[in-house]
Design a protein around this motif. Structure first.
Motif, mmCIF file in Angstrom:
data_model
loop_
_atom_site.group_PDB
_atom_site.id
_atom_site.type_symbol
_atom_site.label_atom_id
_atom_site.label_comp_id
_atom_site.label_asym_id
_atom_site.label_seq_id
_atom_site.Cartn_x
_atom_site.Cartn_y
_atom_site.Cartn_z
ATOM 1 N N PRO A 1 40.778 100.421 79.537
ATOM 2 C CA PRO A 1 39.779 99.382 79.810
ATOM 3 C C PRO A 1 40.068 98.119 79.001
ATOM 4 O O PRO A 1 40.338 98.193 77.798
ATOM 5 N N LYS A 2 40.025 96.986 79.677
ATOM 6 C CA LYS A 2 40.338 95.715 79.026
ATOM 7 C C LYS A 2 39.168 94.725 79.059
ATOM 8 O O LYS A 2 38.983 93.945 78.144
ATOM 9 N N ILE A 3 38.422 94.752 80.194
ATOM 10 C CA ILE A 3 37.346 93.787 80.409
ATOM 11 C C ILE A 3 36.090 94.521 80.851
ATOM 12 O O ILE A 3 36.163 95.499 81.585
ATOM 13 N N ALA A 4 34.940 94.037 80.392
ATOM 14 C CA ALA A 4 33.652 94.577 80.834
ATOM 15 C C ALA A 4 32.814 93.465 81.453
ATOM 16 O O ALA A 4 32.792 92.339 80.953
ATOM 17 N N ILE A 5 32.175 93.791 82.555
ATOM 18 C CA ILE A 5 31.186 92.900 83.182
ATOM 19 C C ILE A 5 29.892 93.700 83.235
ATOM 20 O O ILE A 5 29.861 94.802 83.796
ATOM 21 N N ILE A 6 28.844 93.183 82.653
ATOM 22 C CA ILE A 6 27.630 93.991 82.546
ATOM 23 C C ILE A 6 26.364 93.162 82.752
ATOM 24 O O ILE A 6 26.290 91.997 82.350
ATOM 25 N N GLU A 7 25.397 93.783 83.403
ATOM 26 C CA GLU A 7 24.083 93.166 83.558
ATOM 27 C C GLU A 7 23.274 93.438 82.293
ATOM 28 O O GLU A 7 23.259 94.556 81.785
ATOM 29 N N SER A 8 22.621 92.409 81.788
ATOM 30 C CA SER A 8 21.850 92.538 80.562
ATOM 31 C C SER A 8 20.536 91.789 80.702
ATOM 32 O O SER A 8 20.318 91.082 81.688
ATOM 33 N N THR A 9 19.668 91.940 79.715
ATOM 34 C CA THR A 9 18.328 91.353 79.782
ATOM 35 C C THR A 9 17.990 90.627 78.489
ATOM 36 O O THR A 9 18.228 91.151 77.398
ATOM 37 N N ALA A 10 17.442 89.427 78.629
ATOM 38 C CA ALA A 10 16.816 88.737 77.507
ATOM 39 C C ALA A 10 15.309 88.943 77.685
ATOM 40 O O ALA A 10 14.692 88.271 78.515
ATOM 41 N N PRO A 11 14.728 89.888 76.959
ATOM 42 C CA PRO A 11 13.314 90.237 77.204
ATOM 43 C C PRO A 11 12.327 89.205 76.672
ATOM 44 O O PRO A 11 11.141 89.262 76.993
ATOM 45 N N ASP A 12 12.812 88.243 75.885
ATOM 46 C CA ASP A 12 11.931 87.318 75.176
ATOM 47 C C ASP A 12 12.015 85.889 75.696
ATOM 48 O O ASP A 12 11.910 84.929 74.933
ATOM 49 N N GLY A 13 12.238 85.743 76.996
ATOM 50 C CA GLY A 13 12.209 84.403 77.586
ATOM 51 C C GLY A 13 10.809 83.802 77.503
ATOM 52 O O GLY A 13 9.826 84.511 77.266
ATOM 53 N N TYR A 14 10.706 82.506 77.729
ATOM 54 C CA TYR A 14 9.407 81.825 77.629
ATOM 55 C C TYR A 14 8.412 82.367 78.652
ATOM 56 O O TYR A 14 7.232 82.527 78.354
ATOM 57 N N SER A 15 8.900 82.670 79.858
ATOM 58 C CA SER A 15 8.011 83.134 80.929
ATOM 59 C C SER A 15 8.309 84.566 81.364
ATOM 60 O O SER A 15 8.001 84.960 82.470
ATOM 61 N N GLY A 16 8.946 85.329 80.486
ATOM 62 C CA GLY A 16 9.261 86.713 80.829
ATOM 63 C C GLY A 16 10.746 86.995 80.680
ATOM 64 O O GLY A 16 11.503 86.180 80.146
ATOM 65 N N SER A 17 11.154 88.135 81.159
ATOM 66 C CA SER A 17 12.552 88.560 81.010
ATOM 67 C C SER A 17 13.497 87.670 81.817
ATOM 68 O O SER A 17 13.162 87.230 82.912
ATOM 69 N N ILE A 18 14.675 87.437 81.231
ATOM 70 C CA ILE A 18 15.739 86.691 81.894
ATOM 71 C C ILE A 18 16.896 87.659 82.090
ATOM 72 O O ILE A 18 17.338 88.308 81.135
#
Length: 201
Positions: A89-106
């Motif tokens: 494995p050389k590269i990773a592409i992953i979905e992630s979450t910023a739970p602390d956005g101004y109006s909710g999760s990003i």
């Protein structure tokens, strides 16, 4: 007796139409749900091509995984694509979450080499304020491209932070919470990517 038959008949008609319309609603929901899912998958494919250009992506063999880790912003399952060369494995592409956005999760998509060097970042969805927080979208501004080629070594590495905290990422006028949430999420996600050889393999 006639009244009873009439009541029975009316009850049957009402029940029939209730069941009929319920079936229609379920069917419409099924159809639209499938269309929405297909549309989301098409958009996701576009984002995948944006975070890892075809000229890079096509040199590797991709495998998809589902992973859970608090570094990804929550404990839900997240899609992870690993790009292999010679079974390594050389590269990773992953979905992630910023739970602390101004109006909710990003919700974001991060691509990086397993050594922590960022290839690209895109925002998948958010509810941030139009005209202020929505500058995280590539269609609104190029702010999200500022992460490209930055690296994260560990949690003490301050490069992937806002400039006001000693990092290399600008915040944008009128908003602090939104860019800070995204920046922190990107940093955590890249730390997770660096740990992939130890956690997955």
């Amino acid at each position: 007796m006639k009244d009873f038959k009439k009541i029975l008949k009316n009850s049957f008609i009402m029940s029939f139409f209730s069941v009929f319309f319920l079936c229609v609603v379920v069917y419409v929901n099924f159809i639209t749900k499938s269309q929405i899912k297909n549309q989301n998958e098409k958009e996701k494919k576009i984002f995948l091509q944006q975070v890892v250009p075809d000229i890079i992506y096509n040199k590797y063999k991709a495998k998809k995984y589902l992973v859970k880790n608090k570094l990804l912003g929550d404990l839900k399952q997240h899609n992870l694509w690993l790009l292999f060369r010679n079974e390594i494995p050389k590269i990773a592409i992953i979905e992630s979450t910023a739970p602390d956005g101004y109006s909710g999760s990003i919700y974001i998509l991060v691509a990086a080499y397993l050594n922590g060097k960022i290839i690209g970042v895109r925002v998948l969805s958010h509810k941030e304020t139009p005209g202020i927080g929505d500058k995280i979208e590539i269609s609104i501004s190029n702010w999200i491209t500022k992460f490209k080629n930055l690296s994260v070594i560990d949690d003490q590495d301050n490069r992937v932070l806002l400039k006001k905290y000693g990092g290399k990422i600008d915040q944008f006028t009128g908003a602090t919470i939104t860019p800070q949430a995204v920046t922190n999420a990107v940093k955590r996600t890249v730390i997770f990517i660096r740990n992939i050889p130890f956690t997955i393999f």
